[in-house]
Design a protein around this motif. Structure first.
Motif, short mmCIF file in Angstrom:
data_model
loop_
_atom_site.label_atom_id
_atom_site.label_comp_id
_atom_site.label_asym_id
_atom_site.label_seq_id
_atom_site.Cartn_x
_atom_site.Cartn_y
_atom_site.Cartn_z
N UNK A 1 0.78 -1.42 -0.19
CA UNK A 1 -0.29 -0.03 0.09
C UNK A 1 0.66 1.36 -0.34
N UNK A 2 1.81 1.77 0.83
CA UNK A 2 3.23 2.36 0.79
C UNK A 2 3.39 2.56 -0.24
N UNK A 3 3.59 1.28 -1.09
CA UNK A 3 4.40 0.91 -2.44
C UNK A 3 3.70 2.41 -3.47
N UNK A 4 2.04 1.78 -4.05
CA UNK A 4 0.64 2.22 -4.62
C UNK A 4 0.66 3.93 -4.25
N UNK A 5 0.40 4.06 -2.98
CA UNK A 5 0.44 5.03 -2.67
C UNK A 5 1.45 6.57 -3.13
N UNK A 6 2.91 6.34 -2.79
CA UNK A 6 4.02 6.58 -2.86
C UNK A 6 4.21 6.83 -4.38
N UNK A 7 4.07 5.62 -5.10
CA UNK A 7 4.58 5.84 -6.23
C UNK A 7 3.44 6.48 -7.47
N UNK A 8 2.28 6.74 -7.52
CA UNK A 8 1.02 7.80 -7.85
C UNK A 8 1.32 8.78 -7.32
N UNK B 1 -1.31 1.66 4.27
CA UNK B 1 -0.51 1.57 3.46
C UNK B 1 0.06 3.27 3.04
N UNK B 2 -0.86 3.53 1.75
CA UNK B 2 -1.40 4.17 0.97
C UNK B 2 -1.73 5.79 1.67
N UNK B 3 -2.70 5.14 2.73
CA UNK B 3 -2.32 7.00 3.86
C UNK B 3 -1.94 7.30 4.34
N UNK B 4 -0.75 6.42 4.30
CA UNK B 4 0.45 6.94 5.10
C UNK B 4 1.43 7.99 4.06
N UNK B 5 1.61 6.69 3.02
CA UNK B 5 2.42 7.13 1.74
C UNK B 5 1.64 8.28 1.63
N UNK B 6 0.43 8.57 1.61
CA UNK B 6 -0.28 9.54 0.39
C UNK B 6 0.54 10.76 1.55
#
Length: 410
Positions: free
Chosen positions: A231-238, A353-358
């Motif tokens: 999720x971190x990967x997806x959020x950060x890569x976007x 994970x996406x939340x943290x990464x975004x």
């Protein structure tokens, strides 16, 4: 002919009737997060605010998805989906109204949270239907079925972000948000009409506490950690790819870059599902996460949108095998009466994970440029590789479980 594996699955009575609507809805779900990024960016001109709003969206999804899945396991997909879809449509309307009214960032975060908390978990529902349809007589086909699900995800993330980026580049970010909600709602409604393939409703009673305990076992907790990292990967890569395209004066390049990644994932998922691999699933997991880590480290060497496109082809190819292995491990670990919940908890970990990464990658991009966001991406991939080393001992190969309980269809 190898592709007959996929054809035979879709020819199973009722399979295409639930898989195709779920796939249509997933295109809308795949568009939602990036739609919010472009929508809020069009108002603020920064990436910090979109990161915060998208983070609110992801946090709310992470908290809400397991609760929705619990209701689904308790009352059934066909009863829970319609009110969920109505709530999602209303939440999107609220967010659009807040943006149009030039509301403060705090209100936009709340709006994003409403959208995230009502996202229909169509992927988890579709995967649970495959498990119910193929167990126990055709259990050997489950990896291929989950590979088909991975292909559906790849298509969704090929079409969805490309449409969103194209609409945003043309100056229509609102249209991207509306289209995302429309696809999710209509796909979900069609799925809700397919009652024959809906999984069994969980039976509450003396066995309920042991069922809950299955969600806290070592393999599931490890899989949640892996999903948190992806999720971190997806959020950060976007956020990072979008920022990189803007840095190089080519905001329209973000769409083709996302398309290249999704095309790579689509082909990799199709090929992976056709073969019976000799390596055990835990070894496959370690190999694929190693490739993903290597690809994210290459992000620091690129100097043009074309170079970024070439790298995301590699990282995109590593994603589908992971999206097959995660449900394979999950389905072989937990009971069918909590399977939707297990899938949703893994999705919730990914959303967290996406939340943290975004939020983190948005701040990193504003402070350090796109390579700050790439640093978040690489950290997540390396963390997945380290967890996969643990998985060599914790995760077990799929096996047919005995004594599967449950009642009839919904």
């Amino acid at each position: 002919m190898p592709s007959a594996n996929y054809r035979s699955l879709l020819r199973t009575p009722g399979a295409a009737a639930f898989f195709l609507p779920a796939s249509l809805g997933r295109v809308g779900v795949a568009m939602t997060s990036l739609s919010i990024v472009w929508l809020v960016h069009s108002r603020t001109g920064t990436f910090s605010a979109p990161g915060l709003v998208t983070g609110g969206f992801a946090v709310s999804e992470a908290l809400g998805a397991p609760q929705l899945a619990r209701l689904v396991d308790r009352f059934g997909q066909t009863r829970i989906l319609p009110p969920t879809l109505l709530a999602h449509a209303v939440a999107v309307a609220v967010l659009l109204s807040l943006v149009a009214a030039d509301a403060e960032d705090a209100f936009l975060v709340v709006g994003g949270g409403l959208v995230g908390g009502s996202v229909p978990q169509l992927g988890a529902m579709s995967a649970a239907r495959w498990a119910a349809l193929l167990r126990p007589d055709r259990a050997a086909e489950l990896p291929t079925a989950f590979a088909l699900e991975s292909i559906g995800n790849a298509v969704a993330f090929l079409v969805g972000p490309t449409l969103v980026s194209a609409l945003a580049a043309a100056g229509h970010p609102v249209a991207g948000m509306v289209l995302a909600a429309s696809l999710a709602v209509f796909g979900g409604l069609f799925l809700a009409t397919q009652r024959a393939t809906a999984p069994a409703v969980a039976v509450r009673g003396a066995e309920h506490s042991s069922d809950v305990g299955q969600l806290l076992c070592g393999p599931v907790l490890l899989l949640m950690g892996l999903n948190l990292a992806i999720g971190i990967f997806f959020g950060a890569i976007q956020v990072s790819v979008t920022a990189f395209a803007v840095e190089y004066g080519s905001p329209g390049a973000a769409g083709p870059i996302f398309a290249a990644s999704s095309c790579s994932g689509l082909l990799a998922g199709w090929f992976y599902g056709l073969r019976r691999w000799r390596a055990t699933p835990p070894v496959q997991l370690l190999a694929v996460t190693g490739v993903l880590s290597f690809g994210t480290l290459l992000l620091f060497t690129i100097g043009s949108p074309v170079g970024l496109g070439l790298v995301v082809v590699l990282t995109g190819a590593a994603i589908p095998p992971l999206l097959v292995l995660f449900p394979v491990f999950t389905e072989s670990t937990v009971h069918q009466t909590v399977l939707t919940q297990a899938f949703a908890w893994l999705g919730a970990a990914g959303a967290a994970g996406s939340a943290a990464a975004a939020a983190l990658s948005g701040l990193a991009v504003d402070s350090l440029g796109s390579r700050g966001g790439f640093a978040v991406t690489a950290t997540a991939a390396v963390a997945m590789t380290l967890q996969s080393l643990v998985g060599l001992r914790v995760l077990r190969a799929p096996q047919v479980r005995r004594g599967r309980r449950g009642t009839g269809r919904q």
